[in-house]
Design an enzyme around this catalytic site. Structure first.
Site, PDB file in Angstrom:
ATOM      1  N   LYS A   1       0.871  -1.180   0.000  1.00 29.10           N
ATOM      2  CA  LYS A   1       0.000   0.000   0.000  1.00 29.10           C
ATOM      3  C   LYS A   1       0.902   1.222   0.000  1.00 29.10           C
ATOM      4  O   LYS A   1       1.923   1.238   0.722  1.00 29.10           O
ATOM      5  CB  LYS A   1      -0.817  -0.094   1.290  1.00 29.10           C
ATOM      6  CG  LYS A   1      -1.776   1.014   1.595  1.00 29.10           C
ATOM      7  CD  LYS A   1      -2.558   0.580   2.861  1.00 29.10           C
ATOM      8  CE  LYS A   1      -3.575   1.597   3.299  1.00 29.10           C
ATOM      9  NZ  LYS A   1      -4.419   1.046   4.402  1.00 29.10           N
TER      10      LYS A   1
ATOM     11  N   SER B   1      -9.339  -1.913   7.250  1.00 34.17           N
ATOM     12  CA  SER B   1      -8.868  -1.656   5.883  1.00 34.17           C
ATOM     13  C   SER B   1      -8.093  -2.785   5.233  1.00 34.17           C
ATOM     14  O   SER B   1      -7.783  -2.708   4.039  1.00 34.17           O
ATOM     15  CB  SER B   1      -8.041  -0.376   5.844  1.00 34.17           C
ATOM     16  OG  SER B   1      -8.902   0.724   5.881  1.00 34.17           O
TER      17      SER B   1
ATOM     18  N   SER C   1      -9.245   0.981   2.563  1.00 36.33           N
ATOM     19  CA  SER C   1      -8.038   1.652   2.067  1.00 36.33           C
ATOM     20  C   SER C   1      -6.908   0.744   1.583  1.00 36.33           C
ATOM     21  O   SER C   1      -6.035   1.202   0.874  1.00 36.33           O
ATOM     22  CB  SER C   1      -7.513   2.625   3.117  1.00 36.33           C
ATOM     23  OG  SER C   1      -6.917   1.934   4.168  1.00 36.33           O
TER      24      SER C   1
END
Lengths: 470, 83
Positions: free
Chosen positions: A81, A180, A156
């Site tokens: 990420k 997330s 996310s």
């Protein structure tokens, strides 16, 4: 070679690497090819670190050739990420605010994986600063759900989940503050682990809320997930692969029956997939009991107040200086944190302790080895319209265990009639990730949820788009 | 101000935004127009969550759940989660 044409798991790739049937460079190139061929439709990748990854793959090959083996992630390409620093590259946090932020050094995670000789290939899409999205007013588009590109991929760590579901990468890392990792895992049909709070150090990762943030792996299979966590947290007795494939006979599993309480509706197919998962556990010899958590509203209020206060504390100066550069969803959520006083924050932490004790009592007082509950109460929703001023509500219920700090495995447990994934959460006592893997691997094997991958061919994507317009 | 926010912002929202803008002390002076509707909504939600937390927290603390400020700091560490 077949393995370079189809997505591969860590387990299979590791075997082939050690037999010298394939090289780390070839594995990496196969990932690159898939990304370049398909990511135009899924927007999971923010940046490809091709040069760095090729160098790391060559080192991995050279060492394997000389008999030096750094373990199961040796030569396995992965992505992170885009809130994790990788030296010499931009950590964008999917935000205009951070577009010039070039990291000096690797984050703990990236540095540890480099030590294990895993090549870092991609920085992956997120929500702005891990909370503002999905949104179209950011420098990069949001990742799209590969099972239906007109739909959202979850919260996310969405780029990470999409990259694994599509087979772009066999391994990706995300963070989970209120859900997330688990949300995207559920909506994209992959396996995600939010380990016990604090298991993987977060140095060099852009924080969202210090007392809640957790880092964890997303993979295609439960076995791969356990392998990845064990490689990163080798000192913990129970976090490794011990649980995978072991019988669950005699385990006591509590099924949380009130997680979805208060919702206007829950998709029938979700309830039926969860019932099937319960049957699988019963058939495997586990004893099933019904348990209740404190009211979800209390968890949600507590979590939102803590996240609001902590994220505002993190962004306070930057928000004051650069407000117009933020996307709308990130701005509104962070700004609302300014309403939380010190007394409110303390009250929320006090409430958190009580709620966490109530969850923990199910293990310590009532003797459950694990809890099973839903994850997404509806299948992946369509993207909201682009001028929507208020961020859309999520369709997962994950915050209770973010507050309690227990490890949770998000595991696929079925598909809706439209072919959209449904997920379950398996919660384990502190530092007993192996118990979650043990349950998760039984569900995975019995429900056949690993038999299909998203179809990203041009014709399939066109028909998804046509269907959404009807 | 955008047409959308003119249409959707109530007087109460404007008060809320003015209060928030003061707390945020933005260099640009006020909350940018394109954020106003969403921020007012987020502020309303936060107020509701705060009411819930205030109702559930605070007051005398039972010994079994009592904690100090040091505990809050320690909550950021895994050993706290383990206890």
């Amino acid at each position: 070679m077949m393995v370079t044409e189809a997505p591969f798991t860590i387990e299979v790739a590791g075997r082939l690497l050690r037999k010298r049937s394939i090289s780390a460079r070839e594995l990496l190139c196969s990932c690159l090819e898939r990304i370049k061929a398909h990511d135009g439709r899924t927007d999971a990748v923010i940046a490809l670190l091709e040069e760095r990854a090729l160098k790391e793959a060559d080192v991995a090959d050279d060492e394997l050739g000389r008999g030096i083996d750094h373990g199961p992630l040796h030569g396995i390409p992965y992505g992170v990420k885009d809130i994790f620093d990788a030296a010499g590259t931009v950590t964008s946090a999917h935000s205009r605010v951070m577009q010039d932020h070039v990291a000096d050094t690797d984050s703990y995670l990236v540095s540890r994986l480099a030590h294990l000789r895993a090549p870092l290939l991609a920085k992956l899409a997120t929500h702005e600063f891990a909370l503002g999205g999905p949104s179209f007013d950011l420098p990069f588009p949001p990742a799209r759900n590969p099972w239906d590109v007109t739909r959202q991929p979850g919260a996310s760590s969405s780029g990470s989940a999409v990259a694994v579901a599509t087979g772009y990468l066999p391994l990706a890392f995300g963070t989970d503050t209120s859900g997330s990792i688990r949300g995207p895992a559920a909506l994209c049909g992959v396996v995600g682990m939010k380990p016990t709070f604090g298991q993987i150090p977060l140095g060099g990762a852009y924080p969202l809320a210090w007392s809640l943030d957790c880092c964890g792996p997303l993979t295609w299979t439960v076995a791969d997930n356990a392998t990845a966590l064990a490689a990163l947290v080798p000192v913990r007795r129970h976090s490794g692969r011990r649980g995978v494939g072991r019988s669950i006979a005699g385990m006591k599993v509590g099924v949380v029956i009130n997680l979805f309480e208060g919702l206007e509706s829950v998709d029938d197919e979700v309830l039926s997939a969860l019932a099937q998962a319960c049957d699988v556990l019963r058939e495997g010899g586990a004893s099933i009991g019904e348990v209740k958590l404190p009211q979800f509203d209390a968890f949600e209020a507590c979590g939102r107040v803590i996240m609001g206060a902590e994220s505002y504390a993190i962004h306070r100066r930057m928000l004051a200086r650069s407000a117009p550069l933020y996307g709308a969803f990130a701005f509104q959520r962070i700004a609302a944190g300014a309403l939380v006083s010190g007394a409110d924050y303390l009250a929320a932490q006090q409430l958190r302790r009580k709620l966490a004790n109530a969850v923990n009592a199910l293990f310590e007082r009532d003797g459950y080895d694990a809890l099973l509950c839903g994850n997404n109460f509806a299948c992946a929703p369509q993207f909201a319209s682009t001028d929507e001023p208020i961020s859309p509500p999520g369709v997962v219920r994950t915050i209770p265990f973010a507050l309690s700090g227990h490890p949770v495995l998000a595991v696929p447990c079925g598909f809706s009639p439209q072919g959209l994934p449904i997920g379950a959460q398996v919660v384990a006592p502190y530092f007993r990730e192996d118990a979650a893997y043990r349950i998760g691997s039984v569900i995975e094997a019995a429900l056949g949820v690993r038999d299909r991958r998203p179809d990203l061919s041009e014709s399939a994507v066109s028909s998804m788009q046509e269907e959404s317009c009807r | 101000m955008t047409r959308l926010s003119k249409h959707l912002l109530t007087t109460a929202d404007r008060r809320l935004l003015a209060d928030l803008a003061e707390r945020l002390a933005l260099d640009c002076g006020e909350i940018p127009d394109r954020f106003k509707v969403g921020t007012a909504a987020a502020a309303r939600i936060m107020h509701a969550q705060l009411e819930r937390v205030r109702a559930a927290g605070g007051g005398p603390i039972e010994p079994a759940t009592s904690f100090s400020v040091a505990d809050i700091v320690a909550a950021a560490h895994k050993d706290e989660a383990h206890s």
